[in-house]
Design a protein around this motif. Structure first.
Motif, PDB file in Angstrom:
ATOM      1  N   ASP A  74      72.794  39.982  45.797  1.00  0.00           N
ATOM      2  CA  ASP A  74      74.359  39.518  45.720  1.00  0.00           C
ATOM      3  C   ASP A  74      74.174  38.573  44.877  1.00  0.00           C
ATOM      4  O   ASP A  74      73.900  37.691  44.556  1.00  0.00           O
ATOM      5  CB  ASP A  74      74.514  38.510  47.138  1.00  0.00           C
ATOM      6  CG  ASP A  74      75.466  37.985  47.770  1.00  0.00           C
ATOM      7  OD1 ASP A  74      76.583  38.153  47.033  1.00  0.00           O
ATOM      8  OD2 ASP A  74      76.255  38.008  49.382  1.00  0.00           O
ATOM      9  N   PRO A  75      75.765  38.316  44.243  1.00  0.00           N
ATOM     10  CA  PRO A  75      75.515  38.091  43.387  1.00  0.00           C
ATOM     11  C   PRO A  75      76.041  36.242  43.438  1.00  0.00           C
ATOM     12  O   PRO A  75      75.544  35.297  42.046  1.00  0.00           O
ATOM     13  CB  PRO A  75      77.106  38.289  42.165  1.00  0.00           C
ATOM     14  CG  PRO A  75      77.696  39.879  43.397  1.00  0.00           C
ATOM     15  CD  PRO A  75      76.993  39.667  44.352  1.00  0.00           C
ATOM     16  N   ARG A  76      76.335  36.143  44.643  1.00  0.00           N
ATOM     17  CA  ARG A  76      76.223  34.082  45.108  1.00  0.00           C
ATOM     18  C   ARG A  76      75.581  34.114  44.991  1.00  0.00           C
ATOM     19  O   ARG A  76      75.036  32.730  44.709  1.00  0.00           O
ATOM     20  CB  ARG A  76      77.676  34.628  46.046  1.00  0.00           C
ATOM     21  CG  ARG A  76      78.448  33.100  45.942  1.00  0.00           C
ATOM     22  CD  ARG A  76      79.076  33.014  47.295  1.00  0.00           C
ATOM     23  NE  ARG A  76      80.437  33.733  46.806  1.00  0.00           N
ATOM     24  CZ  ARG A  76      81.787  34.198  46.944  1.00  0.00           C
ATOM     25  NH1 ARG A  76      82.028  33.533  48.165  1.00  0.00           N
ATOM     26  NH2 ARG A  76      82.649  34.751  46.918  1.00  0.00           N
ATOM     27  N   SER A  77      74.426  34.258  45.964  1.00  0.00           N
ATOM     28  CA  SER A  77      73.158  33.626  46.806  1.00  0.00           C
ATOM     29  C   SER A  77      72.389  34.044  46.274  1.00  0.00           C
ATOM     30  O   SER A  77      70.983  33.289  46.693  1.00  0.00           O
ATOM     31  CB  SER A  77      73.567  34.131  48.280  1.00  0.00           C
ATOM     32  OG  SER A  77      73.327  35.292  48.917  1.00  0.00           O
ATOM     33  N   ARG A  78      72.240  35.485  45.526  1.00  0.00           N
ATOM     34  CA  ARG A  78      70.591  35.928  45.095  1.00  0.00           C
ATOM     35  C   ARG A  78      70.286  36.599  45.780  1.00  0.00           C
ATOM     36  O   ARG A  78      68.826  36.201  45.654  1.00  0.00           O
ATOM     37  CB  ARG A  78      70.606  35.072  44.019  1.00  0.00           C
ATOM     38  CG  ARG A  78      71.030  34.085  42.677  1.00  0.00           C
ATOM     39  CD  ARG A  78      71.267  35.156  41.799  1.00  0.00           C
ATOM     40  NE  ARG A  78      69.934  35.566  40.650  1.00  0.00           N
ATOM     41  CZ  ARG A  78      70.660  36.939  40.271  1.00  0.00           C
ATOM     42  NH1 ARG A  78      71.639  37.778  40.252  1.00  0.00           N
ATOM     43  NH2 ARG A  78      68.955  37.396  39.608  1.00  0.00           N
ATOM     44  N   SER A 100      78.282  38.558  50.976  1.00  0.00           N
ATOM     45  CA  SER A 100      79.081  37.421  51.000  1.00  0.00           C
ATOM     46  C   SER A 100      80.747  37.679  50.132  1.00  0.00           C
ATOM     47  O   SER A 100      81.879  37.138  49.901  1.00  0.00           O
ATOM     48  CB  SER A 100      78.494  36.663  49.196  1.00  0.00           C
ATOM     49  OG  SER A 100      79.358  37.645  48.418  1.00  0.00           O
ATOM     50  N   GLU A 102      81.906  39.633  47.430  1.00  0.00           N
ATOM     51  CA  GLU A 102      81.855  38.754  46.323  1.00  0.00           C
ATOM     52  C   GLU A 102      81.976  40.796  45.371  1.00  0.00           C
ATOM     53  O   GLU A 102      81.317  41.321  46.405  1.00  0.00           O
ATOM     54  CB  GLU A 102      81.468  37.937  45.397  1.00  0.00           C
ATOM     55  CG  GLU A 102      81.124  38.036  44.025  1.00  0.00           C
ATOM     56  CD  GLU A 102      81.194  37.005  43.523  1.00  0.00           C
ATOM     57  OE1 GLU A 102      80.931  36.219  42.585  1.00  0.00           O
ATOM     58  OE2 GLU A 102      80.959  36.196  44.879  1.00  0.00           O
TER      59      GLU A 102
END
Length: 106
Positions: A74-78, A100, A102
């Motif tokens: 996930d780009p936001r939460s890794r 997320s 995204e």
């Protein structure tokens, strides 16, 4: 042939196997075999013969891994996430992270 939600250049994490928990970038995709090559994952040593411009010797190279053993990051939460598809207002069909929401595609 199975639908490939993973593309070259995506960031993935290994969710099972010897390299569980390691992250890397997808270098190559083999849709016919549903396998991918990830940078720094599933590394093996190969003995290569000397050739012009290459001294040979023992070389480490990445081997393929099945796509069911990796998950998108996930780009936001890794963290690992599943992938969905949606249509944007301009008509493009893009991939998005279900965790997320995204958009993954640029």
């Amino acid at each position: 042939m199975a639908k490939m939600r993973i593309k070259k250049g995506d960031n993935v994490v290994v969710i099972t196997g010897r390299d569980k928990g390691k992250m890397g970038e997808v270098l190559r995709v083999f849709p016919a075999d549903t396998r991918i090559i990830v940078q720094g994952i599933n590394v093996a040593k190969r003995h290569t013969r000397p050739r012009m411009g290459d001294p040979g010797g023992i070389v480490e190279k990445e081997l393929t891994i099945h796509i069911s053993n990796v998950a998108h990051i996930d780009p936001r939460s890794r963290k690992p996430t599943r992938i969905g598809y949606k249509h944007l207002t301009d008509g493009r069909k893009v991939r998005f992270a279900r965790r997320s929401g995204e958009v993954i595609d640029r």
